[in-house]
Structures are given as C-alpha cells and as structure tokens.
Design a protein around this motif. Structure first.
Motif, PDB file in Angstrom:
ATOM      1  N   ASP A 172     -14.349  14.163  50.404  1.00 16.94           N
ATOM      2  CA  ASP A 172     -14.509  14.520  48.999  1.00 16.94           C
ATOM      3  C   ASP A 172     -14.974  15.976  48.910  1.00 16.94           C
ATOM      4  OD1 ASP A 172     -17.264  14.522  49.535  1.00 16.94           O
ATOM      5  OD2 ASP A 172     -17.658  12.696  48.389  1.00 16.94           O
ATOM      6  N   LEU A 173     -15.345  16.410  47.734  1.00 20.78           N
ATOM      7  CA  LEU A 173     -15.721  17.809  47.538  1.00 20.78           C
ATOM      8  C   LEU A 173     -17.050  18.178  48.192  1.00 20.78           C
ATOM      9  CD1 LEU A 173     -14.536  18.382  43.864  1.00 20.78           C
ATOM     10  CD2 LEU A 173     -13.320  18.800  46.014  1.00 20.78           C
ATOM     11  N   GLU A 174     -17.811  17.148  48.586  1.00 27.79           N
ATOM     12  CA  GLU A 174     -19.085  17.387  49.273  1.00 27.79           C
ATOM     13  C   GLU A 174     -18.946  17.264  50.787  1.00 27.79           C
ATOM     14  OE1 GLU A 174     -21.590  18.557  47.473  1.00 27.79           O
ATOM     15  OE2 GLU A 174     -20.196  18.365  45.795  1.00 27.79           O
ATOM     16  N   LYS A 205     -18.031  14.450  52.308  1.00 27.68           N
ATOM     17  CA  LYS A 205     -18.260  13.049  52.688  1.00 27.68           C
ATOM     18  C   LYS A 205     -16.912  12.352  52.895  1.00 27.68           C
ATOM     19  CE  LYS A 205     -19.918   8.738  50.771  1.00 27.68           C
ATOM     20  NZ  LYS A 205     -20.211   8.073  49.516  1.00 27.68           N
ATOM     21  N   ARG A 265     -11.606  23.330  48.306  1.00 27.29           N
ATOM     22  CA  ARG A 265     -12.732  22.777  47.542  1.00 27.29           C
ATOM     23  C   ARG A 265     -12.980  23.611  46.290  1.00 27.29           C
ATOM     24  NH1 ARG A 265     -14.646  21.361  52.619  1.00 27.29           N
ATOM     25  NH2 ARG A 265     -15.301  19.184  52.730  1.00 27.29           N
ATOM     26  N   ARG A 278     -12.898  22.329  42.462  1.00 27.84           N
ATOM     27  CA  ARG A 278     -14.123  22.403  41.640  1.00 27.84           C
ATOM     28  C   ARG A 278     -13.847  23.179  40.347  1.00 27.84           C
ATOM     29  NH1 ARG A 278     -17.676  23.060  46.693  1.00 27.84           N
ATOM     30  NH2 ARG A 278     -18.655  21.020  46.799  1.00 27.84           N
ATOM     31  N   GLN A 288     -18.361  16.474  41.737  1.00 25.39           N
ATOM     32  CA  GLN A 288     -19.050  17.651  42.297  1.00 25.39           C
ATOM     33  C   GLN A 288     -18.389  18.119  43.550  1.00 25.39           C
ATOM     34  OE1 GLN A 288     -21.549  19.230  40.620  1.00 25.39           O
ATOM     35  NE2 GLN A 288     -21.053  17.796  39.040  1.00 25.39           N
TER      36      GLN A 288
END
Length: 182
Positions: free
Chosen positions: A37-39, A41, A95, A99, A182
């Motif tokens: 994901d964007l973090e 993870k 990313r 975002r 996020q």
C-alpha cells in the motif's frame, strides 16, 4: 524517443477503448496477489475475503479511470452499507503520484490503494484500463470488464445480498466520508 512516443500513444488508445473485455470467468475464484500500500505495508487481495471487493486496476492519468473513481465516490454510502471495500490498484505509478491523485478526495467506504509490481497486471491480464472486477464475499468473480456505471454496479452488488437485507440507497446520500488513503 520514437518508441516512447508509440508506447504512450498505444496506452492512450487503450485508455479510451470502449469495448468490454473480460478475461476471468464469472463464478471463478479471484486470483490472489500481494502488493504494497502507500505506507509500504504488504496487503493480499484475499485479506478482504468475506466482504464485497471492488477491484479497480488503472492509473492516475487515464480519464476513464478518473471517471470510474468519481462514480465509486458517488456510490460510497451504498458500498459502505453493503460492506464493500474498494481495492484500487495503480499500474506503473509512484507513491507520490497516487497520494497526489487522492489528495482532497473523500470516500464513504473503505479504500485501499496498492502499487502494482506486475502481479495484479499479470493475474488479471490487464490490457485495457480501467479494469473493474467485482468479487463476492466467497472470493468469486461477479463482474469482470471495463468501466461500469454506478447504477449497473449498484445492481450487481445488490444481487449479492440476501433479499431480506436489500435496501435501496440514494447514490448521492451524504454520509460522513472517510479520509483518502494515506
């Protein structure tokens, strides 16, 4: 430079293609994948088994992909009510671009933005975008094709619910939105 120009033109034509192309058989099990994901993870598509999954595969720059996102945002209250999650897979994006794409967008239903490393692209045989796949609670394909109208999507998802739980919802109903991914 000429190769890049030809590739960009081909991608642009694919983005505007209007014919429906489905590669996965309705009723078959959805191919699983694990992306970040964007973090950063790791997230598996099967993590959402038990929920209705709206799988959108596309880009930030494709006009039809942006339009499909707008339709999904309008449907947010309906999707939330039907325990649906939007898994938005971005093909060949960064990313920061994703975002930026989500900045200022609010969703009433859960949204998971994932960056494709080629797994989803290959598993779902993505040649035209946006690719929209609806997956039921048992992880079976209900719909596989290109952009789908909000009304058609609402009908397909409503069919998944037992008759006693069907409850028409105004697509433009104003529920408290969730923040963008996020």
């Amino acid at each position: 430079m000429r190769k890049i120009s030809l590739l960009f033109t081909a991608l642009l034509l694919l983005c505007f293609a209007g014919t429906s192309m489905a590669y996965l058989q309705v009723g078959s099990e959805a191919p699983d994948f694990e992306l970040v994901d964007l973090e950063g993870k790791k997230v598996r598509l099967s993590d959402f088994k038990g929920q209705v999954i709206i799988l959108k595969l596309g880009t930030t720059w494709c006009p039809d992909c942006v339009g499909q996102t707008a339709d999904l945002m309008k449907m947010g209250p309906f999707l939330k009510e039907h325990d649906a999650v939007l898994v938005d897979v971005f093909i060949q994006e960064t990313r920061s671009s994703v975002r930026k794409y989500f900045k200022g967008k609010e969703f009433a239903m859960p949204v998971v933005a994932l960056l494709d490393d080629g797994q989803a692209h290959r598993a779902y045989q993505v040649y035209l975008i946006p690719r929209l796949v609806i997956i039921d609670q048992q992880f079976r394909i209900v719909h596989d094709g290109l952009r789908l109208s909000a009304e058609a999507m609402q009908d397909k998802i409503a069919e998944l619910e037992p008759p006693s739980q069907q409850n028409p919802t105004n697509l433009l109903e104003n529920n408290t939105p969730l923040p963008p991914p996020q």
